[in-house]
Enzyme design. Structure first.
Site, mmCIF file in Angstrom:
data_model
loop_
_atom_site.group_PDB
_atom_site.id
_atom_site.type_symbol
_atom_site.label_atom_id
_atom_site.label_comp_id
_atom_site.label_asym_id
_atom_site.label_seq_id
_atom_site.Cartn_x
_atom_site.Cartn_y
_atom_site.Cartn_z
ATOM 1 C CD GLU A 193 -14.334 74.872 81.238
ATOM 2 O OE1 GLU A 193 -14.881 74.292 80.296
ATOM 3 O OE2 GLU A 193 -13.106 74.832 81.429
ATOM 4 N N GLY A 222 -14.180 66.522 82.420
ATOM 5 C CA GLY A 222 -13.639 65.223 82.029
ATOM 6 C C GLY A 222 -14.070 64.078 82.924
ATOM 7 C CG ASN A 226 -10.154 73.332 75.799
ATOM 8 O OD1 ASN A 226 -9.158 73.227 75.093
ATOM 9 N ND2 ASN A 226 -10.096 73.406 77.123
ATOM 10 C CB SER A 249 -19.209 66.257 81.741
ATOM 11 O OG SER A 249 -17.994 65.786 82.301
ATOM 12 C CD GLU A 251 -7.773 70.279 81.432
ATOM 13 O OE1 GLU A 251 -7.326 70.596 80.318
ATOM 14 O OE2 GLU A 251 -8.838 69.649 81.573
ATOM 15 C CE LYS A 292 -10.257 69.976 78.271
ATOM 16 N NZ LYS A 292 -10.743 69.365 79.499
ATOM 17 C CG HIS A 308 -8.976 74.937 80.924
ATOM 18 N ND1 HIS A 308 -8.688 73.814 81.670
ATOM 19 C CD2 HIS A 308 -10.123 74.682 80.264
ATOM 20 C CE1 HIS A 308 -9.635 72.908 81.456
ATOM 21 N NE2 HIS A 308 -10.519 73.409 80.605
HETATM 22 P P1 13P Z 1 -15.035 68.070 79.113
HETATM 23 O O1 13P Z 1 -16.155 68.564 78.228
HETATM 24 O O2 13P Z 1 -14.217 66.988 78.485
HETATM 25 O O3 13P Z 1 -15.514 67.750 80.490
HETATM 26 O O4 13P Z 1 -14.009 69.305 79.272
HETATM 27 C C1 13P Z 1 -14.521 70.533 79.622
HETATM 28 C C2 13P Z 1 -13.449 71.538 79.507
HETATM 29 O O5 13P Z 1 -12.475 71.515 80.241
HETATM 30 C C3 13P Z 1 -13.583 72.559 78.475
HETATM 31 O O6 13P Z 1 -12.655 73.570 78.634
#
Ligand code: 13P
Length: 257
Positions: A171, A177, A13, A217, A101, A15, A99
């Site tokens: 997640e 992150g 992903n 992560s 976010e 982003k 997601h």
């Molecule tokens: P990270 O791997 O950067 O923690 O992000 C995970 C994520 O949000 C995947 O959708």
């Protein structure tokens, strides 16, 4: 993982990262690193603006280009939005939905996530439906109840047959992150509970056919242990998917389980 019954999927992903030219450079760099016959489906979900460029750049690799979000309506007056049918018409198969976010910054709710899942399935896309608890919810001890609710809400009205075209990504918000990964035991426990819910609401055959990914992560170092868990069928990877060497290591880890 359980390759006998379901697909292993390693999905990036990206982003809001990488321009079209950076995407092409990534493709050039990763192409020779990838296993010739990967044991898993490899997907990179990236900004819709760059999907066409990414498809061109990644042609000849085993990477499928996916989307990060979509609108629930088939068409209409929704300035700036992208419909499922537009993605399908571009040859896109996977789209991330809900997601954390998107839920946090763009007010996506369980209801809108459910509508998007419906729209994705109707357009022939495979939604990667994201669910997960906050740190506060974990500390309160309501993770199982919350995840049962989130998954039930997202999949409300989805038939057992359709469920075979749905991917779920667990997640935990506190792991995204942050460099804090859920332990393999924590992630396995939640993914097993999600599968148990799918079994209760549908049937054992359907539940065992659904790929459930872990995200938060995940990196080149911890991927193997997470992917070795029986109910974790892959990863949804943010930061580490931006780096060809790291993403390749995770794909290799998926071959071991
Ligand atoms: P990270 O791997 O950067 O923690 O992000 C995970 C994520 O949000 C995947 O959708």
């Amino acid at each position: 993982m359980n390759r006998k019954y379901r697909k292993t999927i390693i999905a990036g992903n990206w982003k809001m990262n990488k321009t079209a030219s950076e995407t092409a450079a990534f493709a050039d760099e990763i192409a020779p690193m990838l296993p010739k016959k990967p044991e898993c489906e490899i997907v990179i979900c990236l900004p819709a603006l760059n999907i066409a460029a990414a498809q061109k750049a990644m042609r000849g690799t085993k990477i499928r280009v996916g989307a990060e979000t979509m609108h629930e309506a088939a068409s209409g007056a929704f300035t700036g939005e992208i419909a499922a049918g537009m993605l399908a018409d571009m040859g896109v198969k996977y789209v991330i939905i809900g997601h954390s976010e998107r839920r946090q910054y763009y007010n996506e709710t369980d209801l809108s996530v459910n509508k998007k899942v419906r729209a994705a399935l109707d357009a022939g896309l495979v939604p990667i439906v994201c669910v997960g608890e906050s740190l506060e919810q974990r500390e309160l001890g309501v993770t199982t109840e919350l995840l049962d609710y989130q998954v039930s809400a997202a999949l409300s009205g989805v038939t057992a047959k359709e469920l075979r075209h749905v991917v779920i990504a667990y997640e935990p918000i506190w792991a995204i992150g942050t460099g804090k990964t859920a332990t393999a035991e924590q992630a396995q426990e939640v993914c097993a509970n999600i599968r148990a819910l799918l079994r209760r609401k549908n049937d054992a055959r359907t539940a065992r056919a659904v790929s459930i990914l872990y995200g938060g992560s995940m990196n080149a170092k911890n991927a193997a242990e997470l992917l070795a868990q029986p109910d974790i069928d892959g990863g949804l990877i943010g930061g580490a998917s931006l780096k060809p060497a790291d993403f390749t290591k995770i794909i290799e880890a998926a071959a071991q389980g």
